[in-house]
Write a protein that holds these residues in place. Structure first.
Motif, mmCIF file in Angstrom:
data_model
loop_
_atom_site.group_PDB
_atom_site.id
_atom_site.type_symbol
_atom_site.label_atom_id
_atom_site.label_comp_id
_atom_site.label_asym_id
_atom_site.label_seq_id
_atom_site.Cartn_x
_atom_site.Cartn_y
_atom_site.Cartn_z
ATOM 1 N N UNK A 289 -7.674 1.111 -1.689
ATOM 2 C CA UNK A 289 -7.146 0.030 -0.854
ATOM 3 C C UNK A 289 -8.243 -0.849 -0.252
ATOM 4 N N UNK A 290 -9.446 -0.318 -0.183
ATOM 5 C CA UNK A 290 -10.555 -1.121 0.339
ATOM 6 C C UNK A 290 -10.915 -2.237 -0.635
ATOM 7 N N UNK A 291 -10.602 -1.999 -1.900
ATOM 8 C CA UNK A 291 -10.970 -2.966 -2.941
ATOM 9 C C UNK A 291 -9.779 -3.750 -3.479
ATOM 10 N N UNK A 292 -8.639 -3.079 -3.611
ATOM 11 C CA UNK A 292 -7.464 -3.699 -4.224
ATOM 12 C C UNK A 292 -6.383 -3.909 -3.180
ATOM 13 N N UNK B 36 -4.739 -5.327 -9.017
ATOM 14 C CA UNK B 36 -4.534 -4.174 -9.906
ATOM 15 C C UNK B 36 -4.474 -4.620 -11.363
ATOM 16 N N UNK B 37 -3.790 -5.738 -11.600
ATOM 17 C CA UNK B 37 -3.684 -6.251 -12.966
ATOM 18 C C UNK B 37 -5.063 -6.673 -13.479
ATOM 19 N N UNK B 38 -5.854 -7.287 -12.621
ATOM 20 C CA UNK B 38 -7.206 -7.703 -13.015
ATOM 21 C C UNK B 38 -8.095 -6.500 -13.308
ATOM 22 N N UNK C 292 0.829 -1.203 0.000
ATOM 23 C CA UNK C 292 0.000 0.000 0.000
ATOM 24 C C UNK C 292 0.865 1.256 0.000
ATOM 25 N N UNK C 293 1.947 1.250 0.777
ATOM 26 C CA UNK C 293 2.835 2.418 0.808
ATOM 27 C C UNK C 293 3.490 2.640 -0.549
ATOM 28 N N UNK C 294 3.875 1.560 -1.206
ATOM 29 C CA UNK C 294 4.472 1.666 -2.533
ATOM 30 C C UNK C 294 3.500 2.325 -3.508
ATOM 31 N N UNK C 295 2.265 1.860 -3.529
ATOM 32 C CA UNK C 295 1.251 2.432 -4.430
ATOM 33 C C UNK C 295 1.002 3.899 -4.077
ATOM 34 N N UNK C 296 0.841 4.185 -2.791
ATOM 35 C CA UNK C 296 0.553 5.556 -2.347
ATOM 36 C C UNK C 296 1.694 6.497 -2.709
ATOM 37 N N UNK C 297 2.924 6.040 -2.571
ATOM 38 C CA UNK C 297 4.073 6.897 -2.857
ATOM 39 C C UNK C 297 4.200 7.169 -4.352
#
Length: 217
Positions: free
Chosen positions: A59-62, A68-70, A35-40
């Protein structure tokens, strides 16, 4: 006119900032390294407040690279559009997710060297993730850290890379991550880009910028 603080002054600056911002820490919301990676990645040229609004739903869904790929690029782009640069960011996020699955068993690597190899992850992002998710000592130099450290006199450099090197030399290693947050907090709250609030600044007695302003005043 001197260009850098003495070691004693630098230590005083860090000590005063610690007292001023005892709660200084990550302002991006996350519960996992992924999550931190995506947020950053999303935070590039975007405020943490905006990113947190977007990721609260995201983040509630993925929760995994597979999710993410789907979802696919078009849908992801829609959901992150308000963060800006959605085309580039969605592409980088999906490419990063693919690489995580191919080379890291779906897990975020815990070293700066491996993080930098991920699409859309520069040194700043790698430092943020490594330090905040894995406890690796690092100083991520964003716009606030760059401006504040060079303005105060903790560094004297025109590049992000050189600023990071100087800060790593001038600040004890066990304080690198905390110092990163302290400088960001100070840059957002007092040492602002256009109108720094020098008169109420807790470190104006050390600050070289303030020293110059008084001498030129």
């Amino acid at each position: 006119m001197r260009k850098k603080l003495t070691k004693k002054e630098m230590a005083s600056v860090i000590e005063k900032l610690l007292k001023t911002y005892p709660d200084a820490g990550p302002e991006l919301d996350f519960t996992t390294p992924f999550e931190l990676l995506i947020a950053t990645i999303l935070s590039a040229q975007c405020t943490d407040v905006r990113v947190n609004k977007v990721t609260s739903e995201l983040f509630a869904e993925l929760t995994s690279p597979e999710d993410y790929i789907s979802l696919g690029r078009i849908e992801l782009e829609k959901r992150i559009r308000s963060c800006g640069l959605s085309n580039t960011k969605s592409s980088n996020i999906l490419s990063t997710c693919e690489l995580l699955l191919e080379k890291h068993n779906g897990q975020v690597p815990d070293t700066i060297e491996e993080l930098i190899k991920l699409p859309g992850v520069g040194r700043k992002t790698a430092n943020v993730v490594a330090s905040n998710a894995f406890g690796v000592p690092a100083i991520a130099v964003d716009t606030h850290v760059f401006r504040v450290s060079n303005r105060i006199g903790l560094a004297n450099s025109r590049t992000v890379e050189k600023t990071e090197e100087e800060l790593m030399k001038n600040i004890p290693k066990n304080m690198w991550t905390k110092a990163h947050h302290l400088l960001i907090f100070h840059g957002r709250r007092i040492c602002k880009a256009r109108k720094p609030e020098c008169e109420i600044c807790p470190i104006n007695t050390e600050c070289l910028y303030y020293e110059r302003e008084i001498n030129n005043g």
